[in-house]
Design a protein around this motif. Structure first.
Motif, short mmCIF file in Angstrom:
data_model
loop_
_atom_site.label_atom_id
_atom_site.label_comp_id
_atom_site.label_asym_id
_atom_site.label_seq_id
_atom_site.Cartn_x
_atom_site.Cartn_y
_atom_site.Cartn_z
N HIS A 162 0.85 -1.18 0.00
CA HIS A 162 0.00 0.00 0.00
C HIS A 162 0.89 1.24 0.00
CE1 HIS A 162 0.86 -0.95 4.23
NE2 HIS A 162 0.82 0.35 4.44
N CYS A 163 0.37 2.31 -0.58
CA CYS A 163 1.12 3.56 -0.65
C CYS A 163 1.12 4.26 0.70
CB CYS A 163 0.51 4.49 -1.71
SG CYS A 163 0.58 3.82 -3.39
N GLY A 164 2.10 5.13 0.88
CA GLY A 164 2.17 5.91 2.11
C GLY A 164 3.58 5.94 2.65
N ALA A 165 3.90 7.07 3.29
CA ALA A 165 5.24 7.26 3.84
C ALA A 165 5.40 6.52 5.17
CB ALA A 165 5.51 8.75 4.04
N LEU A 166 6.65 6.20 5.50
CA LEU A 166 6.95 5.68 6.83
C LEU A 166 6.80 6.79 7.86
CD1 LEU A 166 10.21 3.61 6.16
CD2 LEU A 166 7.91 2.69 6.52
N LEU A 167 6.34 6.43 9.03
CA LEU A 167 6.25 7.39 10.12
C LEU A 167 7.64 7.63 10.72
CD1 LEU A 167 3.06 5.99 11.90
CD2 LEU A 167 3.21 7.93 10.30
N PRO A 168 7.85 8.78 11.34
CA PRO A 168 9.17 9.07 11.94
C PRO A 168 9.65 7.98 12.90
CG PRO A 168 7.87 11.06 11.89
CD PRO A 168 6.95 9.96 11.45
N GLY A 169 8.73 7.45 13.72
CA GLY A 169 9.12 6.38 14.64
C GLY A 169 9.53 5.11 13.92
N GLU A 170 8.86 4.81 12.81
CA GLU A 170 9.22 3.64 12.01
C GLU A 170 10.60 3.82 11.39
OE1 GLU A 170 4.86 2.06 10.47
OE2 GLU A 170 5.83 3.70 9.40
N ILE A 171 10.87 5.03 10.88
CA ILE A 171 12.18 5.30 10.30
C ILE A 171 13.28 5.13 11.35
CG2 ILE A 171 13.64 7.11 9.33
CD1 ILE A 171 11.19 8.18 7.87
N ALA A 172 13.04 5.65 12.54
CA ALA A 172 14.05 5.54 13.61
C ALA A 172 14.32 4.07 13.93
CB ALA A 172 13.57 6.28 14.86
N ASP A 173 13.27 3.26 13.98
CA ASP A 173 13.45 1.84 14.28
C ASP A 173 14.21 1.13 13.16
OD1 ASP A 173 12.16 2.09 16.68
OD2 ASP A 173 10.25 1.27 15.98
N GLY B 26 26.62 5.45 9.32
CA GLY B 26 26.56 6.88 9.06
C GLY B 26 25.16 7.44 9.14
N LEU B 27 24.12 6.58 9.19
CA LEU B 27 22.75 7.07 9.27
C LEU B 27 22.38 7.49 10.68
CD1 LEU B 27 20.77 4.50 7.12
CD2 LEU B 27 21.00 6.93 6.68
N THR B 28 22.96 6.86 11.69
CA THR B 28 22.54 7.09 13.06
C THR B 28 22.72 8.55 13.44
OG1 THR B 28 23.19 4.86 13.63
CG2 THR B 28 22.85 6.38 15.44
N GLY B 29 21.67 9.16 13.95
CA GLY B 29 21.75 10.53 14.40
C GLY B 29 21.54 11.56 13.31
N ARG B 30 21.38 11.12 12.05
CA ARG B 30 21.13 12.08 11.00
C ARG B 30 19.72 12.63 11.11
NH1 ARG B 30 23.46 9.93 5.19
NH2 ARG B 30 25.65 10.05 5.69
N ARG B 31 19.57 13.86 10.72
CA ARG B 31 18.24 14.46 10.65
C ARG B 31 17.72 14.22 9.24
NH1 ARG B 31 16.27 19.59 9.37
NH2 ARG B 31 18.37 20.42 9.19
N LEU B 32 16.58 13.53 9.11
CA LEU B 32 16.04 13.19 7.81
C LEU B 32 15.31 14.39 7.23
CD1 LEU B 32 14.63 9.67 8.66
CD2 LEU B 32 16.87 10.27 7.76
N SER B 33 15.60 14.71 5.98
CA SER B 33 14.92 15.83 5.35
C SER B 33 14.67 15.52 3.89
CB SER B 33 15.77 17.11 5.46
OG SER B 33 17.02 16.92 4.88
N PRO B 34 13.43 15.76 3.40
CA PRO B 34 13.13 15.45 2.01
C PRO B 34 13.81 16.41 1.06
CG PRO B 34 11.27 16.53 3.04
CD PRO B 34 12.29 16.31 4.13
N VAL B 35 14.37 15.90 -0.03
CA VAL B 35 14.98 16.76 -1.04
C VAL B 35 14.39 16.49 -2.41
CG1 VAL B 35 17.14 17.00 0.22
CG2 VAL B 35 16.89 15.13 -1.40
#
Length: 204
Positions: free
Chosen positions: A138-149, A183-192
């Motif tokens: 199904h379509c839809g973005a991951l939630l911030p908590g899901e991304i962190a996990d 290198g991903l840990t602690g990065r601030r995710l931002s859409p580009v």
């Protein structure tokens, strides 16, 4: 002469057991990732020669199919994530931006029931060793908590992949700094980017 005696290599059975246990542990990461993100399939790829990706383990009904598609077609989110060392988050694989970017992979993946793909690099310093990829029906973005996990699970997979590479003797000079974390840990995710594809840039 009698039958030749089978040669015994001390420790060989133990090495096989360790490798099998490690692969099982990596697959458990795939399963956990799928449960946490409501995915129908997950896959972990390892970096091959000349930037290729090769499925290491998969889980779910479509993980293997999506992995094979990207390997055969040599395009898709896993390749882009590996090359850019950023997550490639595609909440709508049928969107025009996605089909323009991956003209063969996107429609083929949609055909087998995949609506969204999220690829996270397994990184050591600035180098990507592989990819943890999530497939949804199904379509839809991951939630911030899901991304962190997922980022934490990617870190765990990276540690297992590094250990496997070290035991097999296939490390290169960039893998010597094994104390470095993902290198991903602690990065601030931002859409580009938008229109069905979102990338993350740790520098923004």
């Amino acid at each position: 002469m009698g039958s030749e005696q089978q040669r015994h290599v001390p420790g060989a059975e133990a090495d096989v057991d360790v490798d099998q246990n490690r692969q099982a542990a990596v697959r458990q990461i795939c399963i956990a990732c799928g449960i946490r993100t409501d995915a129908v399939g997950t896959a972990i790829y390892l970096r091959g020669a000349q930037g290729a990706v090769h499925p290491f383990t998969t889980a779910g009904f479509c993980g293997e199919e999506v992995g094979e598609l990207q390997t055969v077609l040599a395009e898709g989110p896993a390749f882009m994530s590996l090359r850019q060392t950023w997550p490639v988050l595609v909440p709508d694989l049928a969107a025009p931006r996605s089909t323009e970017r991956w003209p063969r992979f996107a429609p083929a993946a949609v055909e087998i029931g995949v609506a969204a793909v999220f690829a996270f690099p397994l990184t050591l310093a600035a180098r990507s060793l592989g990819i943890l990829e999530i497939h949804r029906d199904h379509c839809g973005a991951l939630l911030p908590g899901e991304i962190a996990d997922v980022v934490h699970l990617a870190d765990a997979a990276t540690a297992l992949v590094l250990d496997r590479s070290a035991r097999s003797g296939r490390t290169d000079e960039q893998d010597d700094d094994r104390a470095a974390r993902s290198g991903l840990t602690g990065r601030r995710l931002s859409p580009v980017a938008s229109d069905g594809a979102m990338f993350t840039n740790g520098d923004k």
